[in-house]
Scaffold this motif. Structure first.
Motif, PDB file in Angstrom:
ATOM      1  N   UNK A  58       0.832  -1.210   0.000  1.00 27.07           N
ATOM      2  CA  UNK A  58       0.000   0.000   0.000  1.00 27.07           C
ATOM      3  C   UNK A  58       0.863   1.255   0.000  1.00 27.07           C
ATOM      4  N   UNK A  59       1.990   1.202   0.694  1.00 20.58           N
ATOM      5  CA  UNK A  59       2.887   2.357   0.742  1.00 20.58           C
ATOM      6  C   UNK A  59       3.630   2.544  -0.571  1.00 20.58           C
ATOM      7  N   UNK A  60       3.855   1.441  -1.308  1.00 17.94           N
ATOM      8  CA  UNK A  60       4.516   1.540  -2.614  1.00 17.94           C
ATOM      9  C   UNK A  60       3.581   2.113  -3.669  1.00 17.94           C
ATOM     10  N   UNK A  61       2.277   1.959  -3.464  1.00 22.18           N
ATOM     11  CA  UNK A  61       1.302   2.463  -4.435  1.00 22.18           C
ATOM     12  C   UNK A  61       1.214   3.980  -4.357  1.00 22.18           C
ATOM     13  N   UNK A  62       1.035   4.616  -5.504  1.00 23.73           N
ATOM     14  CA  UNK A  62       0.749   6.038  -5.513  1.00 23.73           C
ATOM     15  C   UNK A  62      -0.664   6.276  -4.990  1.00 23.73           C
ATOM     16  N   UNK A  63      -0.948   7.503  -4.606  1.00 26.58           N
ATOM     17  CA  UNK A  63      -2.289   7.836  -4.134  1.00 26.58           C
ATOM     18  C   UNK A  63      -3.299   7.511  -5.234  1.00 26.58           C
ATOM     19  N   UNK A  64      -4.344   6.809  -4.854  1.00 28.69           N
ATOM     20  CA  UNK A  64      -5.365   6.442  -5.823  1.00 28.69           C
ATOM     21  C   UNK A  64      -5.073   5.164  -6.578  1.00 28.69           C
ATOM     22  N   UNK A  65      -4.034   4.401  -6.175  1.00 30.14           N
ATOM     23  CA  UNK A  65      -3.662   3.168  -6.860  1.00 30.14           C
ATOM     24  C   UNK A  65      -3.873   1.942  -5.966  1.00 30.14           C
ATOM     25  N   UNK A  66      -4.073   0.803  -6.618  1.00 31.17           N
ATOM     26  CA  UNK A  66      -4.170  -0.493  -5.942  1.00 31.17           C
ATOM     27  C   UNK A  66      -2.989  -1.333  -6.392  1.00 31.17           C
ATOM     28  N   UNK A  67      -2.146  -1.713  -5.429  1.00 35.10           N
ATOM     29  CA  UNK A  67      -0.941  -2.481  -5.732  1.00 35.10           C
ATOM     30  C   UNK A  67      -1.073  -3.874  -5.122  1.00 35.10           C
ATOM     31  N   UNK A  68      -0.668  -4.888  -5.903  1.00 31.69           N
ATOM     32  CA  UNK A  68      -0.794  -6.252  -5.391  1.00 31.69           C
ATOM     33  C   UNK A  68       0.474  -7.057  -5.631  1.00 31.69           C
ATOM     34  N   UNK A  69       0.579  -8.144  -4.881  1.00 35.02           N
ATOM     35  CA  UNK A  69       1.732  -9.029  -4.947  1.00 35.02           C
ATOM     36  C   UNK A  69       1.605 -10.000  -6.109  1.00 35.02           C
ATOM     37  N   UNK A  70       2.688 -10.681  -6.491  1.00 36.76           N
ATOM     38  CA  UNK A  70       2.610 -11.680  -7.568  1.00 36.76           C
ATOM     39  C   UNK A  70       1.627 -12.800  -7.258  1.00 36.76           C
ATOM     40  N   UNK A  71       1.544 -13.207  -5.990  1.00 40.50           N
ATOM     41  CA  UNK A  71       0.623 -14.271  -5.619  1.00 40.50           C
ATOM     42  C   UNK A  71      -0.821 -13.883  -5.926  1.00 40.50           C
ATOM     43  N   UNK A  72      -1.229 -12.703  -5.467  1.00 40.38           N
ATOM     44  CA  UNK A  72      -2.594 -12.255  -5.715  1.00 40.38           C
ATOM     45  C   UNK A  72      -2.829 -12.019  -7.200  1.00 40.38           C
ATOM     46  N   UNK A  73      -1.844 -11.449  -7.875  1.00 39.41           N
ATOM     47  CA  UNK A  73      -1.961 -11.224  -9.314  1.00 39.41           C
ATOM     48  C   UNK A  73      -2.252 -12.518 -10.062  1.00 39.41           C
TER      49      UNK A  73
END
Length: 483
Positions: free
Chosen positions: A220-235
């Motif tokens: 979540x901290x790596x994501x820019x504001x307004x973005x959803x970031x996920x791990x390879x597992x979830x992807x």
């Protein structure tokens, strides 16, 4: 030989191949159920031999549990820096409360639990098994009760978490547009094992711990504001449903690097045509395939635990038999996959009524299980009613009204034309005999001859596969009668 004959022979060959494949899958599944008790005992013996059961026992005494697969959603809230420069700070804080309320409401919609708040950041999770000492399915005064507080790990949890994140982000964008507020969020999604410490709270039974909790917060901290970031597992688990874009690569302690993926949008083919229908038929079908595995696991486990031990015919094996056979016949008859899935779900439920009361009327009781359980899997009432109608079609005497009723009727009595008819028939006789519902074995065989002689298969598939062998069974039974 005519072209039609060649085509018919080719269809039979393909059907034979599919039948062999399904039979192999059935044998494997049955083997797993037959060996699970033995394997569990061996496992427990090994734990005792190496003293590992003591470690597990001590962890449980401390309230620590290991969860195999948890879908975690972490939200970071932004806007406090701007808040200090605004005159309407109190109003902005009220809007933040509204946002937190909306996000929590969305989480419940997707069966996610608020695990913790760190300041104004929030950790949600799904797939946490809770209250494992309690049954999900119970019988109270001949009615079926599904205990929603007993949460289980599901195959759809990563998709539900991603849908929740997607809807949360859209909700915040809507509130920002309507109120011109300063607040925004970034979201991290990760799926993996986690350790839970008993929190002694009804709303939050476990506090999650472990490296994967740290991982989801970093996403979540790596994501820019307004973005959803996920791990390879979830992807890997959700990319069939969403447009994903590789965003960056970050170092991971002791593990090298990790690729991060940004969730951009639902795939076009997965989108519905309106707010009332946000997801397409393709989405529903793909989701239902995964969901069926969760329903199958729940129902076979329920049958294993709750059916009387002296059901030698109407047992888990029979349910697996019918579930496998409706798939075989359904595909061969050219039914769409949506109908095949409904038939498979109906097959899983069709004999659950024997849990409440054995014998006549069990079909109505099976429908009670359907009505109590399937709404929790987001089945519409239209689908539920269709499944109940299919189950009621198994009631004797058979009078199918459509192809789906014909399929389940043929699947339910498929054994009449199988090579293992005699041992299966003997199991049914033993089951009925212990309930004083039949007479001598000779009387039973005479009744079997009458029943089989009057019986007919309704689908072309079942007729071509079983009818000839069914006639052979009549001669086999006659040979067992006194001359």
């Amino acid at each position: 030989m005519t072209d039609n004959s060649n085509q018919y022979l080719n269809q039979l060959k393909e059907l034979g191949k599919r039948n062999a494949k399904l039979s192999e899958s059935l044998a494997q599944l049955l083997s797993q159920y037959e060996n699970v008790s033995t394997n569990n005992e061996q496992y427990q013996n090994l734990l005792r031999e190496f003293g590992l059961d003591e470690v597990s026992r001590r962890q449980q005494q401390k309230g620590i549990r290991q969860f195999r697969m948890v879908s975690m959603l972490y939200i970071v809230v932004y806007g406090f820096r701007e808040l200090s420069r605004l005159e309407d700070a109190g109003k902005q804080l009220d809007i933040l409360d509204e946002i937190i309320f909306e996000l929590t409401d969305i989480s419940r919609k997707y069966n996610m639990m608020k695990i913790a708040t760190v300041g104004d950041n929030i950790l949600f999770a799904s797939g946490i098994p809770t209250h494992e000492d309690e049954a999900q399915v119970e019988i109270v005064d001949d009615n079926v009760v599904f205990n929603t507080e007993v949460s289980k790990e599901t195959k759809t949890s990563p998709i539900d978490a991603s849908l929740a994140a997607y809807e949360m982000m859209n909700k915040v964008a809507e509130i920002r547009q309507n109120t011109n507020c300063v607040w925004n969020i970034s979201v991290g999604l990760h799926t993996g094992p986690a350790m839970g410490r008993f929190a002694n709270q009804k709303a939050v039974p476990y506090a999650l711990q472990g490296y994967n909790v740290l991982t989801v917060s970093r996403l979540a901290l790596c994501a820019n504001v307004g973005e959803i970031m996920m791990s390879p597992m979830t992807n890997a688990l959700v990319k069939e449903f969403f447009i994903m874009e590789k965003a960056c690569t970050i170092p991971v302690k002791y593990s090298g690097t990790m690729d991060l993926y940004q969730l951009k949008d639902l795939r076009p083919e997965m989108k519905g045509d309106s707010e009332e229908n946000p997801y397409s038929e393709a989405f529903d079908l793909s989701y239902s395939r995964l969901q069926f595995m969760d329903i199958q696991e729940l129902m076979l486990d329920t049958l294993e635990k709750m059916l009387p031990a002296n059901l030698y015919y109407h047992n888990v094996k029979h349910t697996i038999d019918v579930t496998t056979e409706v798939e075989l016949i359904g595909w061969s008859e050219g039914l769409p996959e949506t109908d095949v899935l409904l038939l498979k779900v109906a097959a899983l439920f069709h004999d659950t009524g024997h849990i409440i009361k054995y014998g006549a009327g069990h079909e109505e009781n099976s429908c009670k299980f359907v009505q109590a359980i399937l709404p929790n899997f987001k089945y519409s009432q239209e689908k539920i009613d269709k499944i109940k109608r299919i189950i009621m079609a198994t009631k004797l005497p058979h009078q199918p009204n459509d192809i789906m009723e014909s399929v389940i009727q043929d699947a339910d009595l498929d054994y009449l034309g199988r090579a293992d008819f005699i041992p299966v028939s003997n199991d049914l006789y033993r089951e009925l005999k212990e309930r004083n519902m039949v007479g001598t074995i000779d009387q039973w065989n005479e009744n079997q001859i009458k029943f089989i002689s009057a019986h007919q298969y309704y689908t072309k598939t079942a007729h071509s596969l079983r009818e000839v062998n069914k006639q052979i069974q009549i001669e086999r039974i006659k040979a067992q009668l006194p001359q």
